[in-house]
Motif scaffolding. Structure first.
Motif, mmCIF file in Angstrom:
data_model
loop_
_atom_site.group_PDB
_atom_site.id
_atom_site.type_symbol
_atom_site.label_atom_id
_atom_site.label_comp_id
_atom_site.label_asym_id
_atom_site.label_seq_id
_atom_site.Cartn_x
_atom_site.Cartn_y
_atom_site.Cartn_z
ATOM 1 N N ASN A 58 -4.888 3.287 16.881
ATOM 2 C CA ASN A 58 -4.325 3.923 18.037
ATOM 3 C C ASN A 58 -3.237 3.070 18.577
ATOM 4 O O ASN A 58 -2.956 3.360 19.955
ATOM 5 N N PHE A 106 -1.969 1.227 14.282
ATOM 6 C CA PHE A 106 -2.120 2.094 13.048
ATOM 7 C C PHE A 106 -2.912 3.472 13.531
ATOM 8 O O PHE A 106 -3.366 3.379 14.606
ATOM 9 N N PHE A 107 -2.295 4.284 13.062
ATOM 10 C CA PHE A 107 -2.838 5.704 13.532
ATOM 11 C C PHE A 107 -3.581 6.702 12.727
ATOM 12 O O PHE A 107 -3.357 6.603 11.486
ATOM 13 N N VAL A 108 -4.133 7.485 13.504
ATOM 14 C CA VAL A 108 -4.796 8.480 12.739
ATOM 15 C C VAL A 108 -3.991 9.779 12.366
ATOM 16 O O VAL A 108 -2.817 9.917 13.017
ATOM 17 N N ARG A 109 -4.522 10.965 11.707
ATOM 18 C CA ARG A 109 -3.972 12.048 11.625
ATOM 19 C C ARG A 109 -3.750 12.720 13.141
ATOM 20 O O ARG A 109 -4.710 12.841 13.877
ATOM 21 N N GLY A 110 -2.786 12.891 13.070
ATOM 22 C CA GLY A 110 -2.042 13.743 14.537
ATOM 23 C C GLY A 110 -2.664 15.144 14.717
ATOM 24 O O GLY A 110 -3.195 15.658 15.688
ATOM 25 N N VAL A 111 -2.681 15.898 13.517
ATOM 26 C CA VAL A 111 -3.255 17.348 13.628
ATOM 27 C C VAL A 111 -4.508 17.488 12.908
ATOM 28 O O VAL A 111 -4.328 17.958 11.558
ATOM 29 N N PRO A 112 -5.582 16.847 12.966
ATOM 30 C CA PRO A 112 -6.522 17.226 12.025
ATOM 31 C C PRO A 112 -6.755 18.596 11.657
ATOM 32 O O PRO A 112 -6.602 19.441 12.582
ATOM 33 N N GLU A 113 -7.260 18.867 10.662
ATOM 34 C CA GLU A 113 -7.327 20.361 10.151
ATOM 35 C C GLU A 113 -8.490 20.862 10.774
ATOM 36 O O GLU A 113 -8.804 21.786 11.050
ATOM 37 N N THR A 114 -9.596 19.805 10.809
ATOM 38 C CA THR A 114 -11.092 20.214 11.182
ATOM 39 C C THR A 114 -10.781 20.650 12.416
ATOM 40 O O THR A 114 -10.172 20.139 13.518
#
Lengths: 225, 265, 225
Positions: free
Chosen positions: B138, B141-149
């Protein structure tokens, strides 16, 4: 499968297995790779191989699929990274400049907190007394609390010494945050160990810290390597 | 701490600059993370590798520091004073020839351990800095902006599928088609209504009159209404006949049905 | 650049532009594709080409990059999809079953909310009075609020009729959720019926409908299709 009449029992087993395998035939690896891709894309948190296996159809090999996926994403804008026993997709660090909008303002850690974190990471599992010995100053409750709250450290097993003190270890969240595959990938770990700086060397005067303790401490790292 | 790089030595002749640096160090005592941290800072002023730092000189520096603090009437925390006492002991051990009768560790052993502690603290501090310099989540590097979960969050997430949506729409738009068959009460005369009506009229029917004349006014004009009213009135007349109130007659099949009140009772 | 002495002014302009262009030379398309990939991955909302252009270095061509990325993801576990005027990465629809484990804790939208939402989607922009007219019942404030809170509907322009009522329209979040490019992609009644998506079940009103009645109703319905 060679038919061996001298081993009828084993043979029977094989034939018993065969129909079950064909009933739940695993999808081809390419399809498994797509599945892993979808699941990892869909999650902000790392996903363990066990969880992947649980989500995928019976008979899949998530490890092979995830490794193939990792190779596919080499050099791309996002990467498939290992975090402990789990896997995740992360943006390539060199593109961080594009992501200012997503940047989360993290609380600035105090110098004490950074040092405490480093000591726990490099000496884990590590007691509070050991942290204090290394820093030469008492550790404030707040520092440990803050690190626990951030989920960067957690309680480990109790040390089997008088008082059975709790130990602290770093968490997968910590590994994830700092982009480490395992605790063994901590920067400079090898050099520090080679220099003997991670040994629990007792103070000559006291001399009452047992040899076992010192051994136990390095367990974590040695088990893994 | 700005003074860490400053030449810092408690020699007999301190320059003004050195004196200022020394005082800054003391005033900043709160900024130190304990006596070991202070020792580490002091050791840096020797400008040598930590492994070759002179522990004797370091002890000297530390004791001078504590002395100076006393002069300036700065209250030092207890652990600084404990360290001072220990360093004074170490200093004497290092300076005096070893006593063969002494069981305890030698001055060299103690000095070596202090050197180890300093080096270890320094190493951990560097490690912490290296850790913080790593690419961080954050930030770099970044994580998925719209997690499906649908995350295991506490607040309830409402959802609907496209099918729900389309069916919902279809349900509304075809509501009329779905309406079950219900009789249109407007053009229906119930038997009860007919009975009620005939009871009022029957006393006037002394002579044979057509049943059709008992239909409510206007109902004979609309075929639907006429059918319903005829049936109801006929049923009502049967009911009245059964009760002995009227008589019924019909000349032939499909001929008009006539009624009259039974007054012979 | 041909040197044309008859047009000195334009020529001057050209040479003035040249150094600027070379100074901010756009990265190669492959690199731009990586950038788009990282941004689409990391963003919580679909991103428009304009926003992409704003984030990427000067001279980039986000449209070409996003289209190339879209082709790259063809047949993969996730896809690059257009959502209204913006772009996003989404799970391939055939792999949705892998995500189901996580959707357990969600609650179905109420029937009133679904119907209200459907009317807005099919009739947008649409006033509350119109919704009520179509549904035949009044729409509770809570239903509208819930849909707004979910960011599935939002206020549109006021209707230029007496009272200037507000209108409602569906949002890109809605389109995104339902996998639609535009609200116009919603199937019409005829298509719904053809696909067998209409509930062929009479609504219980009086509770005493005879078999004949029910049959008659189905007839009625089938006559129309």
């Amino acid at each position: 499968m060679s038919q061996d009449i001298t081993e009828p029992v084993e043979n029977a087993q094989n034939t018993a297995d065969a129909p079950r395998e064909s009933l739940f035939e695993a999808p081809p690896l390419a399809e498994q790779e797509r599945m892993v891709e979808a699941v990892l894309f869909g999650s902000a948190d790392p996903i363990s191989l066990a969880e992947l296996a649980g989500r995928m159809p019976h008979g899949c090999d998530p490890k092979a699929a995830v490794e193939q996926l990792q190779r596919r994403y080499e050099g791309r804008g996002v990467r498939v990274v290992r975090v402990g026993e789990a896997w995740a997709i992360r943006t390539a660090p060199d593109l961080g400049f594009l992501m200012q909008k997503e940047t989360v303002e993290t609380r600035k850690l105090s110098r004490a907190a950074i040092e405490t974190l480093a000591i726990i990471a490099y000496h884990q599992p590590c007691t509070r007394a050991e942290i204090e010995e290394i820093r030469g100053v008492s550790v404030s409750r707040g520092t440990i609390d803050q690190l626990i709250e951030m989920e960067w450290i957690r309680f480990g097993r109790r040390r089997m010494t008088p008082g059975r003190p709790v130990t602290y270890t770093v968490t997968p969240v910590f590994l994830d945050h700092f982009g480490l595959e395992t605790a063994r990938d901590l920067p400079g770990l090898k050099e520090l160990r080679a220099a003997g700086l991670l040994e629990n060397r007792p103070m000559p005067v006291m001399g009452d810290i047992s040899e076992e303790d010192a051994d136990e401490q390095d367990d974590l790292f040695e088990d893994e390597s | 701490m700005s003074q860490t790089d400053a030449q810092f030595e408690f020699s007999e002749a301190l320059s003004v600059e050195e004196r200022l640096a020394a005082e800054a160090l003391i005033v900043d005592v709160d900024g130190f993370e304990g006596p070991l941290d202070l020792l580490l800072t002091l050791s840096r002023t020797q400008k040598v590798d930590l492994r070759t730092v002179s522990i004797l000189q370091l002890a000297h520096q530390y004791l001078a520091f504590v002395e100076k603090a006393k002069e300036l009437r700065i209250e030092l925390a207890a652990d600084y004073l404990v360290m001072a006492a220990w360093l004074a002991f170490l200093k004497s051990r290092l300076l005096l020839p070893p006593d063969p009768a002494d069981e305890g560790p030698s001055g060299e052993d103690l000095a070596a351990h202090l050197a180890f502690q300093l080096e270890r603290l320094s190493a951990m501090r560097d490690a912490g800095a290296k850790l913080m310099a790593r690419d961080q989540k954050n930030r770099d590097f970044f994580v998925r902006g719209v997690p499906e979960t649908m995350e295991r969050v506490r607040n309830v997430t409402y959802t609907a599928s496209l099918l729900d949506l389309m069916q919902g729409y279809a349900r509304i738009r075809t509501k009329d088609e779905f309406r079950p068959f219900v009789l249109d009460r407007k053009s229906i005369l119930s038997m009860e209504q007919a009975l009620e009506r005939m009871r009022g009229l029957i006393s006037f029917a002394g002579d044979w009159t057509d049943l059709s004349s008992y239909l409510p006014e206007g109902w004979e004009l609309d075929p639907k209404k006429r059918r319903s009213a005829t049936a109801a009135t006929f049923a009502a007349s049967l009911e009245l006949a059964k009760a002995g109130k009227i008589e019924l007659r019909q000349g032939e099949t499909f001929a008009p049905i006539q009624i009259r009140s039974r007054t012979d009772r």
